[in-house]
Design a protein around this motif. Structure first.
Motif, PDB file in Angstrom:
ATOM      1  N   THR A   1       0.488   5.372   5.206  1.00 23.92           N
ATOM      2  CA  THR A   1      -0.113   4.033   5.207  1.00 23.92           C
ATOM      3  C   THR A   1      -0.272   3.508   6.625  1.00 23.92           C
ATOM      4  OG1 THR A   1       0.891   3.551   3.058  1.00 23.92           O
ATOM      5  CG2 THR A   1       0.148   1.674   4.368  1.00 23.92           C
TER       6      THR A   1
ATOM      7  N   LEU B   1       0.820  -1.206   0.000  1.00 22.09           N
ATOM      8  CA  LEU B   1       0.000   0.000   0.000  1.00 22.09           C
ATOM      9  C   LEU B   1       0.855   1.257   0.000  1.00 22.09           C
ATOM     10  CD1 LEU B   1      -2.909  -0.949   2.442  1.00 22.09           C
ATOM     11  CD2 LEU B   1      -2.969  -0.760  -0.048  1.00 22.09           C
ATOM     12  N   SER B   2       2.014   1.195   0.659  1.00 21.22           N
ATOM     13  CA  SER B   2       2.919   2.349   0.629  1.00 21.22           C
ATOM     14  C   SER B   2       3.384   2.633  -0.797  1.00 21.22           C
ATOM     15  CB  SER B   2       4.127   2.104   1.537  1.00 21.22           C
ATOM     16  OG  SER B   2       3.719   1.971   2.885  1.00 21.22           O
TER      17      SER B   2
ATOM     18  N   GLU C   1      -9.478   1.282   2.916  1.00 24.98           N
ATOM     19  CA  GLU C   1      -8.213   0.854   3.525  1.00 24.98           C
ATOM     20  C   GLU C   1      -8.297   0.926   5.048  1.00 24.98           C
ATOM     21  OE1 GLU C   1      -4.722   2.742   2.085  1.00 24.98           O
ATOM     22  OE2 GLU C   1      -5.141   2.274  -0.020  1.00 24.98           O
TER      23      GLU C   1
ATOM     24  N   HIS D   1       0.407   4.157  -2.679  1.00 22.34           N
ATOM     25  CA  HIS D   1       0.211   5.549  -2.289  1.00 22.34           C
ATOM     26  C   HIS D   1       1.264   6.453  -2.901  1.00 22.34           C
ATOM     27  CE1 HIS D   1      -2.068   4.035   1.525  1.00 22.34           C
ATOM     28  NE2 HIS D   1      -2.834   4.040   0.450  1.00 22.34           N
TER      29      HIS D   1
END
Length: 292
Positions: free
Chosen positions: A245, A215-216, A271, A219
């Motif tokens: 995140t 997810l980092s 999320e 993003h």
């Protein structure tokens, strides 16, 4: 008859416990094979102490329909053996391994045994019903004996073999019910793989770390579309993305980095829900590990 339910080739027979104990007492006889124990009971003659059997290999041997009482097996291997209807009472298994053994309807009563000893017991998913019964019995025994770590192992394997059984039964379902059953089986597989069936901390920790890194990266790559800003400026580094995140998944919501687009708010809202479920499961698993 299915070969899994019978011994191979010509076999001899122990008609009483005396002849069996004579073989056990022979230090030169490390392998006992191609034999079956016929009496209904095999009871330790050292009672109330356990009769210790050490460094023996039982190969193509049958204890079927026998109640085995007050024995301690140390560093023993059971390979291609039959335990159909066998009952183990007040026994211990230390550093033992069961390989390709038929344990159909066997029972454990006050037995100390690590469920990992049975990791290679069932040779094929075709015997999923036997696998389900095996680890259900191990789970029940571990709980009765107050062995929480062993109970977690048994529960993990029980759910795995239950999934195998559900998948095998899928072809018997009517066509209109198969999609729902398939989704349930796939969901069970994902629950095992990513969350360790709620009992295996390693899977859960790896999923949490992997999800945070993935997810980092997302993003960071989609920072423009998500509208991620910090004090009016776009997120500049991957560290900023990782920090954001972590704050999102833990639902802390400091507010120093926030999405400024509708797309970003929708995505990050989901999320946050995912993070809540994941971390709640992680905390629950850790609590169970250390509180037991």
């Amino acid at each position: 008859m299915d070969p899994f339910f019978k011994l191979r080739g010509q076999t001899s027979e122990f008609v009483d416990s005396r002849s069996f104990f004579a073989v056990l007492d022979d230090p030169a006889r490390t392998t006992i094979q191609d034999s079956q124990y016929s009496p209904d009971e095999l009871v330790s003659t050292a009672s109330p102490r356990l009769w210790r059997i050490r460094d023996k290999t039982f190969r193509n041997f049958s204890f079927a329909k026998t109640e085995v009482k007050e024995f301690e097996f140390q560093n023993c291997i059971f390979e291609d053996c039959l335990f159909m209807g066998t009952i183990f009472s007040n026994c211990r298994f230390t550093d033992c391994h069961f390989i390709n053994c038929n344990v159909h309807r066997f029972e454990l009563r006050s037995v100390y045994v690590n469920p990992r000893a049975f990791s290679k017991c069932i040779p094929s998913k075709n015997y999923a019903n036997i696998g389900v019964h095996l680890f259900q019995e191990l789970l029940r025994n571990s709980r009765m004996q107050a062995q929480p770590d062993y109970a977690d192992v048994a529960q993990f394997m029980f759910r795995r073999w239950q999934r195998y059984l559900n998948w095998d039964e899928l072809k018997e379902f009517p066509l209109h019910r198969r999609p729902t059953k398939t989704l349930a089986v796939v969901g069970s597989w994902m629950f095992e793989l990513f969350l360790g069936s709620g009992v295996r901390l390693r899977n859960l920790a790896c999923t949490t770390i992997g999800l945070m890194i993935a997810l980092s990266l997302i993003h960071w790559e989609l920072r423009e579309s998500l509208g991620l800003t910090s004090n009016g400026a776009k997120v500049q580094t991957f560290i900023d993305a990782f920090y954001f995140t972590s704050v999102t998944l833990t639902t802390l919501g400091y507010g120093d980095i926030t999405p400024s687009t509708e797309f970003g708010r929708i995505v990050l809202g989901f999320e946050s829900l995912l993070g809540f479920v994941l971390l709640a499961t992680l905390a629950s698993t850790i609590f169970r590990k250390f509180s037991s």
